[in-house]
Design a protein around this motif. Structure first.
Motif, short mmCIF file in Angstrom:
data_model
loop_
_atom_site.label_atom_id
_atom_site.label_comp_id
_atom_site.label_asym_id
_atom_site.label_seq_id
_atom_site.Cartn_x
_atom_site.Cartn_y
_atom_site.Cartn_z
N ASN A 146 7.88 -1.88 -3.56
CA ASN A 146 6.82 -2.55 -2.83
C ASN A 146 6.62 -2.09 -1.40
O ASN A 146 5.85 -2.69 -0.68
N LEU A 147 7.34 -1.06 -0.98
CA LEU A 147 7.22 -0.64 0.41
C LEU A 147 7.19 0.87 0.53
O LEU A 147 7.80 1.57 -0.27
N LEU A 148 6.49 1.34 1.55
CA LEU A 148 6.57 2.76 1.89
C LEU A 148 7.83 2.96 2.72
O LEU A 148 8.15 2.14 3.58
N PRO A 159 -2.91 8.98 -0.40
CA PRO A 159 -3.61 7.77 -0.84
C PRO A 159 -2.74 6.58 -1.24
O PRO A 159 -3.26 5.48 -1.43
N THR A 160 -1.43 6.75 -1.32
CA THR A 160 -0.56 5.59 -1.56
C THR A 160 -0.27 4.96 -0.20
O THR A 160 0.28 5.60 0.68
N VAL A 161 -0.69 3.71 -0.07
CA VAL A 161 -0.56 2.99 1.20
C VAL A 161 0.12 1.66 0.93
O VAL A 161 0.30 1.25 -0.21
N THR A 215 2.18 -5.06 -0.44
CA THR A 215 1.91 -4.45 -1.74
C THR A 215 1.59 -2.97 -1.57
O THR A 215 0.86 -2.60 -0.65
N LEU A 216 2.13 -2.16 -2.48
CA LEU A 216 1.72 -0.76 -2.54
C LEU A 216 0.36 -0.68 -3.20
O LEU A 216 0.12 -1.31 -4.23
N MET A 217 -0.53 0.10 -2.60
CA MET A 217 -1.90 0.22 -3.10
C MET A 217 -2.27 1.70 -3.16
O MET A 217 -1.69 2.52 -2.46
N THR A 218 -3.26 1.98 -3.99
CA THR A 218 -3.83 3.33 -4.05
C THR A 218 -5.23 3.26 -3.46
O THR A 218 -6.03 2.40 -3.84
N GLU A 276 -6.46 -0.51 -4.44
CA GLU A 276 -6.13 -1.18 -5.69
C GLU A 276 -4.61 -1.12 -5.88
O GLU A 276 -3.97 -0.13 -5.53
N PRO A 277 -4.01 -2.19 -6.43
CA PRO A 277 -2.55 -2.20 -6.60
C PRO A 277 -2.06 -1.02 -7.42
O PRO A 277 -2.69 -0.62 -8.41
N VAL A 278 -0.93 -0.47 -6.98
CA VAL A 278 -0.27 0.60 -7.74
C VAL A 278 0.23 -0.01 -9.03
O VAL A 278 0.83 -1.10 -9.03
N THR A 279 -0.02 0.66 -10.13
CA THR A 279 0.43 0.18 -11.44
C THR A 279 1.51 1.08 -11.97
O THR A 279 1.59 2.25 -11.62
#
Length: 153
Positions: free
Chosen positions: A4-6, A91-93, A102-105, A149-152
């Motif tokens: 859940n974290l960078l 693009p992963t933020v 939340t990790l998002m794309t 959008e949430p990373v899946t």
């Protein structure tokens, strides 16, 4: 990278107001430092396009159905904001909305999808249309609209 974290070295913003708002928001899980220009904000963490270090900024909260939109208006300046260049390269933020991280794309949107989100954003923040107009006048640039959008998986 944890789920859940960078991970990585964080370099605070050189802008004191941004640095202080991010620190306050994170320290209080968004109970303080959670507004800008009269509206709610989220904290976006990106990886620097060149440096690879983590960068954070507070941005207007535009959310619908778990998807977030970011308008790269930079206050109507002639150039795109640094965070836009960062998420284009990486693009992963990470997005923090209140206490939730939340990790998002990230992906830029165009056409009908962009138009639909702009209508929604303008309803939330009527001044956003003026910022887009100013960006055209000062820099002859269209303000990018990015969806997170949430990373899946």
């Amino acid at each position: 990278m944890t789920p859940n974290l960078l991970d990585g070295e964080y370099v605070p913003s050189s802008d004191p107001a941004t640095r202080e708002q991010v620190e306050l928001y994170e320290r209080t899980d968004g109970r303080e430092g959670a507004t800008m220009l009269g509206g709610p904000v989220v904290i976006l963490t990106t990886r620097g396009a060149r440096s690879g270090t983590l960068r954070k900024t507070a941005l207007m909260r535009i959310e619908r159905g778990g998807i977030y939109a970011l308008g790269a208006s930079a206050g109507g300046q002639a150039r795109h904001p640094g965070w836009f260049h960062n998420l284009t390269a990486h693009p992963t933020v990470q997005l923090q909305d209140g206490a939730r991280r939340t990790l998002m794309t990230a992906r830029a949107v165009e056409g009908a999808e962009r138009a639909d989100w702009l209508v929604y954003a303008d309803e939330l923040y009527p001044f956003f249309a003026e910022l887009r107009d100013r960006a055209v006048r000062t820099g002859d640039r269209e303000v990018p609209l990015v969806l997170l959008e949430p990373v899946t998986g």
